[in-house]
Design a protein around this motif. Sequence first.
Motif, PDB file in Angstrom:
ATOM      1  N   LEU A  12       0.849  -1.190   0.000  1.00 43.09           N
ATOM      2  CA  LEU A  12       0.000   0.000   0.000  1.00 43.09           C
ATOM      3  C   LEU A  12       0.881   1.236   0.000  1.00 43.09           C
ATOM      4  O   LEU A  12       1.575   1.519   0.979  1.00 43.09           O
ATOM      5  CB  LEU A  12      -0.917   0.006   1.232  1.00 43.09           C
ATOM      6  N   GLY A  13       0.895   1.940  -1.118  1.00 47.32           N
ATOM      7  CA  GLY A  13       1.726   3.135  -1.235  1.00 47.32           C
ATOM      8  C   GLY A  13       2.820   2.932  -2.252  1.00 47.32           C
ATOM      9  O   GLY A  13       3.701   2.077  -2.054  1.00 47.32           O
ATOM     10  N   ALA A  14       2.781   3.705  -3.350  1.00 41.17           N
ATOM     11  CA  ALA A  14       3.759   3.539  -4.434  1.00 41.17           C
ATOM     12  C   ALA A  14       4.826   4.623  -4.394  1.00 41.17           C
ATOM     13  O   ALA A  14       5.365   5.016  -5.421  1.00 41.17           O
ATOM     14  CB  ALA A  14       3.044   3.540  -5.782  1.00 41.17           C
ATOM     15  N   GLY A  15       5.118   5.109  -3.187  1.00 38.22           N
ATOM     16  CA  GLY A  15       6.215   6.058  -3.033  1.00 38.22           C
ATOM     17  C   GLY A  15       7.559   5.366  -3.166  1.00 38.22           C
ATOM     18  O   GLY A  15       7.641   4.206  -3.581  1.00 38.22           O
ATOM     19  N   VAL A  16       8.606   6.073  -2.779  1.00 35.30           N
ATOM     20  CA  VAL A  16       9.970   5.544  -2.953  1.00 35.30           C
ATOM     21  C   VAL A  16      10.125   4.177  -2.294  1.00 35.30           C
ATOM     22  O   VAL A  16      10.588   3.223  -2.913  1.00 35.30           O
ATOM     23  CB  VAL A  16      11.007   6.534  -2.377  1.00 35.30           C
TER      24      VAL A  16
END
Length: 810
Positions: A12-16
């Motif tokens: 969950l979360g496509a950040g770095v």
Amino acid sequence: MSNLIIRKVAVLGAGVMGAQIAAHLINAKVPVVLFDLPAKEGPKNGIVLKAVESLKKLNPAPFGVKRSAQFIEAANYEDDLAKLQECDLVIEAIAERMDWKHDLYKRVAPHLAPHAIFASNTSGLSITELSEGFDDELKARFCGVHFFNPPRYMHLVELIPTPSTQPAILDQLEAFLTSTLGKGVVRAKDTPNFIANRVGIFSILAVFAEAQKYGIPFDVVDDLTGSKLGRAKSATFRTADVVGLDTMAHVIKTMQDNLKDDPFYPVYATPPVLQALVDKGALGQKSGAGFYKKEGKAIKVLDPVSGNYVEAGKKADELVLRILKKEPAERFKLLRESTHPQAQFLWAVFRDVFHYIGVYLEQIADNARDVDFAIRWGFGWNSGPFEDWQAAGWTQVAQWVKEDIDAGKALSNAALPAWVIDGPVAEQGGVHGAAGSWSPAKQAFVPRSTLPVYRRQVFQASLYGEAGADPRSFGKTIEESDSVRLWVDDRAGEGDVLIVSFKSKMNTIGPDVIDGLLKAVTLAEQQYRGLVVWQPTSLKLGAPGGPFSAGADLASAMPAFMMGGPKGIEPFLKKFQDCMMRIKYAQVPVVPAVSGIALGGGCELMLQSAKRVVALESYIGLVEVGVGLVPGGGGLKEAALRAAAAAEAAGSTNYLEFVKNAFQNAAMAKVSGSALEALEMGYLKPSDTIVFNVHELLAVACNEVRALAASGYRPPLKPAGIPVAGRSGISTIKAQLVNMRDGNFISAHDFLIASRIAEIVCGGDVEAGSLVDEDWLLALERRAFIDLLGMPKTQERIMGMLQTGKPVRN
């Protein structure tokens, strides 16, 4: 304990961090669904799709091979929450905001499978607070799983339970993280920033404080606190730039917000210079400027007084560097007693960290081992802070730290706990010993974990003062010379596989190593189920390991060259080839256990073995063109063989088409960026085994030998005829090389070397489709090798490599 089967993971979360965790899961062949918010414009999954594309451009590369990006399934929180039902593990990796995380949890919790483990990748928020609002069943399946950046390469993962987390889930998750993802797992207590960031960020804040006190410029600090101190090459301020100054400021703020009653609280103030950089958007590497800034080709460093960037490159004083080369006890004594500001700075930094870990060990970790591994694996130190303290003389250093606290020189007046000064630790001389590592809460030395996953680690990561097995002497030595050791694991049920380990520099292969290999093969055939080639240096710092072998030992061949010219090398080369053929056609399986670099002759040894067991972080290639030569140990012969087999399997007679890839790899000295890429390049076969945890490499290789032997292993039959591309294939390749030479893409000598490689992989001056044998191809290798060795430009390349370690382009 039941098996934990991970069929699919949701991130969950496509950040770095989230995107890179997903990439590493894909490296390990774990299917992944990567979630983020729906995009406001374009495709709904546009945020995830953009993140995945960005992964392909990152350096260091998150993927073992870039094309693996296609296996990440994109999803968004609006349309795709039902996909969570398919996932056995869900890892949340969004921004470090408690309220944002709680909002997301409310959305996803109803869609989680009833058996799924739910984990947060938070770098420091309370796991227990994050679980507030969950029902009891979900609380039991929730924990923290903190990866370090970049997730593929950083060995550390912190596993953090809440009081409600089921112990069995933690054990299962630790096994998955250790073997499947190749990580070093440390269990942390649910305290702010856990272990690694708590101690690591404190150590950086101490560097800020002491550097300002003693007036040490940022670039001098980095010269002092990097590799010269046994720490990451990027040292302190360069590391801050790489991590991101906003990220560092956030982690510091977590300490400010949650440790207000801490006696070290004043140290947690965000350094003004850091805050000023963040305020103006100078966030480090990702923004182009931080403590350092690149202007053209020049690297500049921040002058904190003027706020301007000035030329970087100032170095530590030679007097201080000489002190750092002393043994630990003398080193710390000299640093403490010296009046040199740089020496005083270094003593102060060490003292501050020793003080801090002494005060907080009981609060943040179960035992001292977890602190040392967390810092080694998470911050790149060669040794942990407790190891440094113990190596320097526990009682003496403790007394010096106490004196500095009493004199008001330390960053806090907090007293060292009683266990530091008196009792079992002082009596033993440190926190690590034969019985384990000290736990203040248990008032005992705690042994290593007994989870089944660690039984595969013949040599676990070791600590100073422990009674761990030394891989250089472990087991029963069968025979040993200055160049090799032949040995067996003499524990019950393990002594049926012979192991050979090299003792040469960078595990290069010279005449004595060849003799050892030949002896090992013969002995394995007589008394053992097979032979494993494994190097103790593969255990360095956990991961990545290596080197397996840097190739042939050019220096050892120089006397023969001086006496007999290029022809004087031929006996050595023939002996090397014969050894490789002996390995290939041994009557028992020979399996190399590879990690780190496997170049030149090391790669050729791999290619001609029965099977290969290779760590993910292995960098493999035939690189002889760098010294003006061609591979001479059968590597090009194997390329021709594999091309013929591939053409036959495809029902084709276009042998050139199947040998081009191998030619390009050798002619351009391509080195794989991972074991997965080595598979694509043809240096590994699909049947070979890729291991993610370097500590499991030896056990897996020995078990592969046993499996091959148990299945009635026989060496390959010698091919009577190998169809080759012949002179027409050579002409086609040379025509392309002429264009590259005339366009100044390669030198005339590069053209000559590449032409000789083409002649070998195409089978020489014969008609296309002609049948040759292995001896014919090996003779082509020897002839090209010796001809090139006689050329001045090749000799220039060899001497340049021996003198500088870098290739000469001529």
